[in-house]
Structure formats: structure tokens, C-alpha cells
Write a protein that holds these residues in place. Structure first.
Motif, PDB file in Angstrom:
ATOM      1  N   LYS A   1      34.004  22.775   3.826  1.00  0.00           N
ATOM      2  CA  LYS A   1      34.069  21.761   5.174  1.00  0.00           C
ATOM      3  C   LYS A   1      33.643  21.103   3.638  1.00  0.00           C
ATOM      4  CE  LYS A   1      36.760  22.924   8.735  1.00  0.00           C
ATOM      5  NZ  LYS A   1      38.293  22.173   8.449  1.00  0.00           N
ATOM      6  N   TRP A   2      32.477  20.701   3.455  1.00  0.00           N
ATOM      7  CA  TRP A   2      31.765  20.012   2.801  1.00  0.00           C
ATOM      8  C   TRP A   2      32.469  19.595   1.288  1.00  0.00           C
ATOM      9  CZ3 TRP A   2      29.302  15.852   4.085  1.00  0.00           C
ATOM     10  CH2 TRP A   2      28.383  16.015   4.641  1.00  0.00           C
ATOM     11  N   LEU A   3      32.728  20.385   0.398  1.00  0.00           N
ATOM     12  CA  LEU A   3      34.189  20.348  -0.323  1.00  0.00           C
ATOM     13  C   LEU A   3      35.328  19.681  -0.220  1.00  0.00           C
ATOM     14  CD1 LEU A   3      32.797  23.391  -2.680  1.00  0.00           C
ATOM     15  CD2 LEU A   3      32.652  21.617  -2.877  1.00  0.00           C
ATOM     16  N   HIS A   4      36.015  20.079   0.683  1.00  0.00           N
ATOM     17  CA  HIS A   4      37.316  18.999   1.027  1.00  0.00           C
ATOM     18  C   HIS A   4      36.666  18.147   1.308  1.00  0.00           C
ATOM     19  CE1 HIS A   4      40.857  18.023   3.168  1.00  0.00           C
ATOM     20  NE2 HIS A   4      41.219  18.449   2.411  1.00  0.00           N
TER      21      HIS A   4
ATOM     22  N   SER B   1      37.751  15.347  -1.345  1.00  0.00           N
ATOM     23  CA  SER B   1      39.008  14.406  -1.444  1.00  0.00           C
ATOM     24  C   SER B   1      38.781  12.934  -1.028  1.00  0.00           C
ATOM     25  CB  SER B   1      39.529  14.425   0.495  1.00  0.00           C
ATOM     26  OG  SER B   1      38.204  12.954   0.921  1.00  0.00           O
ATOM     27  N   PRO B   2      40.604  12.754  -1.693  1.00  0.00           N
ATOM     28  CA  PRO B   2      40.434  11.376  -2.178  1.00  0.00           C
ATOM     29  C   PRO B   2      40.281   9.895  -1.462  1.00  0.00           C
ATOM     30  CG  PRO B   2      42.728  12.100  -1.917  1.00  0.00           C
ATOM     31  CD  PRO B   2      42.046  13.033  -1.363  1.00  0.00           C
ATOM     32  N   ASP B   3      39.989  10.169  -0.006  1.00  0.00           N
ATOM     33  CA  ASP B   3      39.106   9.585   0.404  1.00  0.00           C
ATOM     34  C   ASP B   3      37.039   9.312  -0.084  1.00  0.00           C
ATOM     35  OD1 ASP B   3      41.154   8.835   1.801  1.00  0.00           O
ATOM     36  OD2 ASP B   3      40.778  10.107   3.325  1.00  0.00           O
ATOM     37  N   ALA B   4      36.920  10.293  -0.384  1.00  0.00           N
ATOM     38  CA  ALA B   4      35.611  10.306  -0.645  1.00  0.00           C
ATOM     39  C   ALA B   4      35.375   9.167  -1.889  1.00  0.00           C
ATOM     40  CB  ALA B   4      35.693  11.233  -1.183  1.00  0.00           C
ATOM     41  N   GLY B   5      36.802   9.158  -3.400  1.00  0.00           N
ATOM     42  CA  GLY B   5      36.774   8.289  -4.301  1.00  0.00           C
ATOM     43  C   GLY B   5      35.389   8.608  -5.337  1.00  0.00           C
ATOM     44  N   LYS B   6      34.348   9.005  -5.381  1.00  0.00           N
ATOM     45  CA  LYS B   6      33.116   9.123  -5.607  1.00  0.00           C
ATOM     46  C   LYS B   6      32.875  10.006  -6.202  1.00  0.00           C
ATOM     47  CE  LYS B   6      30.910   5.334  -3.273  1.00  0.00           C
ATOM     48  NZ  LYS B   6      29.593   4.808  -2.137  1.00  0.00           N
ATOM     49  N   ASN B   7      33.501  10.894  -5.770  1.00  0.00           N
ATOM     50  CA  ASN B   7      33.454  12.529  -6.852  1.00  0.00           C
ATOM     51  C   ASN B   7      33.903  13.308  -7.780  1.00  0.00           C
ATOM     52  OD1 ASN B   7      29.919  12.646  -5.753  1.00  0.00           O
ATOM     53  ND2 ASN B   7      31.491  11.930  -3.806  1.00  0.00           N
ATOM     54  N   GLY B   8      34.814  12.574  -8.194  1.00  0.00           N
ATOM     55  CA  GLY B   8      36.515  13.260  -8.829  1.00  0.00           C
ATOM     56  C   GLY B   8      36.200  14.373  -9.993  1.00  0.00           C
ATOM     57  N   ASP B   9      34.498  14.427 -10.177  1.00  0.00           N
ATOM     58  CA  ASP B   9      34.520  15.327 -11.044  1.00  0.00           C
ATOM     59  C   ASP B   9      32.937  16.046 -10.764  1.00  0.00           C
ATOM     60  OD1 ASP B   9      32.067  13.591 -11.180  1.00  0.00           O
ATOM     61  OD2 ASP B   9      30.984  13.286 -12.904  1.00  0.00           O
ATOM     62  N   LEU B  10      33.459  16.518  -9.477  1.00  0.00           N
ATOM     63  CA  LEU B  10      32.183  17.240  -8.979  1.00  0.00           C
ATOM     64  C   LEU B  10      32.460  18.963  -9.119  1.00  0.00           C
ATOM     65  CD1 LEU B  10      30.538  16.657  -5.643  1.00  0.00           C
ATOM     66  CD2 LEU B  10      31.890  18.958  -5.744  1.00  0.00           C
ATOM     67  N   LEU B  11      33.590  19.081  -8.856  1.00  0.00           N
ATOM     68  CA  LEU B  11      33.806  20.293  -9.044  1.00  0.00           C
ATOM     69  C   LEU B  11      33.919  21.082 -10.276  1.00  0.00           C
ATOM     70  CD1 LEU B  11      37.142  21.297  -6.950  1.00  0.00           C
ATOM     71  CD2 LEU B  11      34.789  22.308  -6.333  1.00  0.00           C
TER      72      LEU B  11
ATOM     73  N   PRO C   1      29.079  39.867  -2.964  1.00  0.00           N
ATOM     74  CA  PRO C   1      29.232  39.006  -1.956  1.00  0.00           C
ATOM     75  C   PRO C   1      30.815  39.660  -1.023  1.00  0.00           C
ATOM     76  CG  PRO C   1      30.166  37.962  -3.937  1.00  0.00           C
ATOM     77  CD  PRO C   1      29.792  39.041  -4.266  1.00  0.00           C
ATOM     78  N   GLN C   2      29.544  39.713   0.116  1.00  0.00           N
ATOM     79  CA  GLN C   2      30.643  40.549   1.020  1.00  0.00           C
ATOM     80  C   GLN C   2      31.273  39.223   1.665  1.00  0.00           C
ATOM     81  OE1 GLN C   2      29.581  43.964   1.558  1.00  0.00           O
ATOM     82  NE2 GLN C   2      29.570  43.445   0.098  1.00  0.00           N
ATOM     83  N   THR C   3      31.562  38.145   2.118  1.00  0.00           N
ATOM     84  CA  THR C   3      32.197  36.871   2.714  1.00  0.00           C
ATOM     85  C   THR C   3      32.895  36.272   1.605  1.00  0.00           C
ATOM     86  OG1 THR C   3      30.260  36.847   3.723  1.00  0.00           O
ATOM     87  CG2 THR C   3      31.717  35.655   4.211  1.00  0.00           C
ATOM     88  N   PRO C   4      33.909  36.447   2.054  1.00  0.00           N
ATOM     89  CA  PRO C   4      35.472  36.084   1.018  1.00  0.00           C
ATOM     90  C   PRO C   4      34.321  34.276   0.676  1.00  0.00           C
ATOM     91  CG  PRO C   4      36.480  36.801   2.757  1.00  0.00           C
ATOM     92  CD  PRO C   4      35.114  37.144   3.141  1.00  0.00           C
ATOM     93  N   LEU C   5      34.962  33.853  -0.572  1.00  0.00           N
ATOM     94  CA  LEU C   5      34.165  32.219  -0.782  1.00  0.00           C
ATOM     95  C   LEU C   5      35.615  31.475  -0.126  1.00  0.00           C
ATOM     96  CD1 LEU C   5      31.929  34.120  -2.792  1.00  0.00           C
ATOM     97  CD2 LEU C   5      32.358  31.541  -4.008  1.00  0.00           C
ATOM     98  N   PRO C   6      35.229  29.953  -0.226  1.00  0.00           N
ATOM     99  CA  PRO C   6      36.278  29.295   0.128  1.00  0.00           C
ATOM    100  C   PRO C   6      37.473  29.180  -0.717  1.00  0.00           C
ATOM    101  CG  PRO C   6      34.247  28.129   0.258  1.00  0.00           C
ATOM    102  CD  PRO C   6      33.721  29.228   0.023  1.00  0.00           C
ATOM    103  N   GLU C   7      38.282  29.237  -0.015  1.00  0.00           N
ATOM    104  CA  GLU C   7      40.108  29.273  -0.873  1.00  0.00           C
ATOM    105  C   GLU C   7      39.730  28.348  -2.687  1.00  0.00           C
ATOM    106  OE1 GLU C   7      44.260  28.417  -0.765  1.00  0.00           O
ATOM    107  OE2 GLU C   7      43.365  28.010   1.097  1.00  0.00           O
TER     108      GLU C   7
END
Length: 387
Positions: free
Chosen positions: A294-297, A301-311, A326-332
Motif C-alpha cells: 500500500k505504501w509503495l503504491h 503514484s503520480p499524485d505523490a510527485g516526488k518519488n519517481g525514482d523510488l523503486l 519467504p512464506q508470504t508472497p511479496l506485493p505484486e
């Protein structure tokens, strides 16, 4: 390699314990200190043919030497508490100012940096100046601080000059580390100075060395933890940004490891924007994976505007993983860059030392080290975890 340094201080009672400590510690193999308490002997020596790698001394000694016109050697003024009020002393430029009375390991570590011996004996060399690395998490109880401290320790133990900066509202590193000794100024005083000098445009002239202390357990520098939670709550994104700029501009550190607080607070937002590298720590459970997604999304997002290179500048470390997977799937769309194991012994009382000395855990940290720095992985002895 032993560095030669001249120490010039009027008080023999200052010189004697320092030399005794050097002689009976690891610094004896790294520093050769020639000390002077009389101005005449000091100036006569400095006129001779031998050139030390650095000079540290009281203002009067340093000024006398500078007036002699031979200032090609790195130097630092020993500054007593309260600062140096005279305009005469303030006009001396080109060197460093460090606290005269502080823990001896911190003082000697600075002397080594001044001699440039620390960098010359480093096996690795980072190619980007001071690397700013933020360790963040989208949920609590992910082991973020454990990861941040292990990264700092690993970089420091490889010979890099490292600063560990904890920006949590409540500094949880105190669960693992003994507070550095001494009563010198800490992060509270530095934040005040940043705010006080902001309007004059002289923020970058602040000397980080006056506030930093050595944390030997992590092989790096840090600040004494802030005791008053309100001080951290009032720290703005601008304060955090300027603090990071100061550490990057200091020139004494290869890497700054930033341990962040809640993902939504102002300080962490400054870290996300300013740091060139980010390590996201995800606990191997559904809640952590969900919140991180949820935080990464939101942040990308375009609305955030400041973190274009975050990933692009992010690595993802899954912590508390059993059976090394990992036993739990990571975010998509995400894959783990590093999987850090669940360490059963960390449930024991007084886990602080164990958390910084697990070969199993450090293997994952070493993988992060290589991915972050692009340097060849240092060796790590094989074998089970020691407790």
C-alpha cells in the motif's frame, strides 16, 4: 601503516593520558603522536625537515604555525566547550574544529581521519562520494533497526568510514547498544544550531565532528540518543534534509546509514527523497507485505510527485524468513533481493550482542553490501550461528 601526527596542547595533564591510551590500545599501531606543551619547542620542531601527516592543537599553537606560512598539512583546532568567541580565532579558516574533551576513541578516530590513513588502508572505495542509505519499513516490528545496524557494522568493519543516524521518534538502538560515554553536545544541540544558522546561509559550515561520537560496537560514528521524545517529534522534514546534507558535505564519511521511523512521518519523507539508496525491510507475514504494498503504491503514484525514482533505488529485504525462503508472497511486481533468516536465539534475554554477531544473518547483510556498493563481497567464515 602508521600515521605521524603532531599534538600541541599547553596542558601536560591532557597529553599524558592520551598518549598512555594510544600506547595500550589498537591506536598504537596506527598513530605515532609527537606531543608538545611548550610553544618554543613546537615552533622549532615545525621549522625542521620532518613533515607530519596532520597537526592538532590549541588555537594559539595552530595560529603560530599558520603564521609561519607552512600550512600544507591537514590541521584541526581543539575547541573547548562553549566555542571560541574571539574574532581572531574565528578568522582561522582551512582546517577543522573538534571538541577538545570527548571520549578518547572518538578523538583518536578523528585524528586518523585527519591523517587520511583510514581511507588509505581501506580495501573498498565507493565511487559516489558520501553514500546516503535509508533503511525503511512499511510496517512495525520488521527488524529494521537490526538490519540498519548490521549494515553499518559491515561497512565499517570493511574499512569504510560510516555514520549511523537514527531518526526514529524513540531510538530503539538503545536496546542493542551501550550509550556512548561522555557529556558532550549531541543531536539536540546540532538541530538547534541548524535552525539557528538557517537564515544566515551558513548551515553547511557546522562541524559535525563536534557532535559525533564513536560507537565501537558498530565500527562507526553516531550521535548520542535523544532522551526527550518531543525533540524528535518537532524535527521537520527540512531539519532532516539539512542534517543529511551536512553529513554528506562533511567529507569524513564514505556512507551514512539512516535508520528511519514511521514511513509516514516528515523525517522519513526527507530520507526517501534525499537518499540515493533505500533498503526496504519486510517482515515475512501478511500484514507487513500488505502495508508495504500500500505504501509503495501511494509513494509511486503520480499524485505523490516526488518519488519517481523510488523503486529504482530500492532493494527489498525479507526478514524473519524460515527455511531461507519467504512464506508470504511479496506485493505484486516485487521480488526479494535478500532473504534474512529467522534467528531463534534472538528470543533470548539480552539479545543485543547476538543481533550484531550472527553469521547466518550477516551472510544476507553481506549480499546487501555487494548489491549496494557494487564491490566484491568480503569473505565470511562458514558455520552455524554462535550464541
Amino acid at each position: 601503516m602508521t600515521a605521524s601526527l603532531v599534538l600541541a596542547v599547553r596542558e601536560t595533564q591532557y597529553i599524558e593520558p592520551l598518549l598512555h591510551y594510544v600506547q595500550h590500545s589498537e591506536y598504537g599501531e596506527m598513530l605515532n603522536i609527537k606531543a608538545f606543551s611548550r610553544m618554543e619547542a613546537f615552533t622549532e620542531y615545525m621549522k625542521g625537515g620532518e613533515t607530519p601527516e596532520a597537526i592538532v592543537g590549541d588555537p594559539a599553537f595552530i595560529e603560530a604555525w599558520l603564521l609561519g606560512g607552512r600550512a600544507a598539512v591537514p590541521w584541526a583546532i581543539l575547541e573547548e566547550a562553549g566555542g571560541m568567541a574571539s574574532g581572531k580565532n574565528k578568522s582561522v579558516i582551512g582546517g577543522k574544529r573538534i571538541a577538545k574533551y570527548q571520549a578518547l576513541p572518538a578523538l583518536l578516530a578523528f585524528m586518523l581521519q585527519l591523517c587520511d590513513i583510514q581511507r588509505s588502508r581501506m580495501a573498498p572505495t565507493l565511487n559516489e562520494g558520501t553514500m546516503l542509505l535509508g533503511v525503511v519499513s512499511g510496517s512495525g516490528s520488521s527488524g529494521k533497526t537490526t538490519v540498519a545496524m548490521n549494515i553499518a557494522k559491515q561497512l565499517g568493519s570493511q574499512g569504510l568510514s560510516v555514520f549511523y543516524l537514527n531518526l526514529e521518534t524513540v531510538d530503539s538502538s538503545g536496546l542493542f547498544l551501550r550509550p556512548p560515554g561522555g557529556n558532550g553536545p549531541g543531536l539536540e544541540r546540532l538541530l538547534y544550531e541548524i535552525q539557528a544558522t538557517r537564515d544566515t546561509g551558513s548551515t553547511l559550515a557546522i562541524n559535525i565532528g563536534h557532535y559525533a561520537v564513536r560507537q565501537e560496537v558498530l565500527s562507526c560514528d553516531t550521535f548520542r540518543p535523544i532522551g526527550n521524545v518531543k525533540e524528535m517529534q518537532q524535527m521537520s522534514a527540512r531539519d532532516a534534509q539539512e542534517l543529511l546534507e551536512l553529513l554528506a558535505a562533511d567529507g569524513g564519511y564514505d556512507a551514512v546509514i539512516v535508520d528511519t521511523g514511521n514511513i509516514g512521518d516528515e523525517r522519513t519523507e526527507a530520507v526517501l527523497q534525499r537518499c540515493g539508496h533505500l533498503v526496504w525491510v519486510l517482515r515475512d507475514d501478511e500484514v507487513s507485505m500488505f502495508k508495504t504494498g500500500k505504501w509503495l503504491h501511494h509513494l509511486t503514484s503520480p499524485d505523490a510527485g516526488k518519488n519517481g525514482d523510488l523503486l529504482g533505488k530500492s532493494l527489498f529485504a525479507v526478514n524473519f524468513a524460515r527455511e531461507n525462503n519467504p512464506q508470504t508472497p511479496l506485493p505484486e511486481g516485487l521480488l526479494p533481493d535478500v532473504v534474512l533468516p529467522f534467528i531463534s536465539s534472538w528470543s533470548l534475554p539480552n539479545r543485543g550482542e547476538l543481533s550484531l554477531n550472527s553469521p547466518q544473518f550477516q551472510r544476507g547483510i553481506l549480499k546487501l553490501y555487494g548489491m549496494i556498493t557494487g564491490l566484491a563481497l568480503p569473505g565470511l567464515a562458514s558455520g552455524g550461528e554462535s550464541v
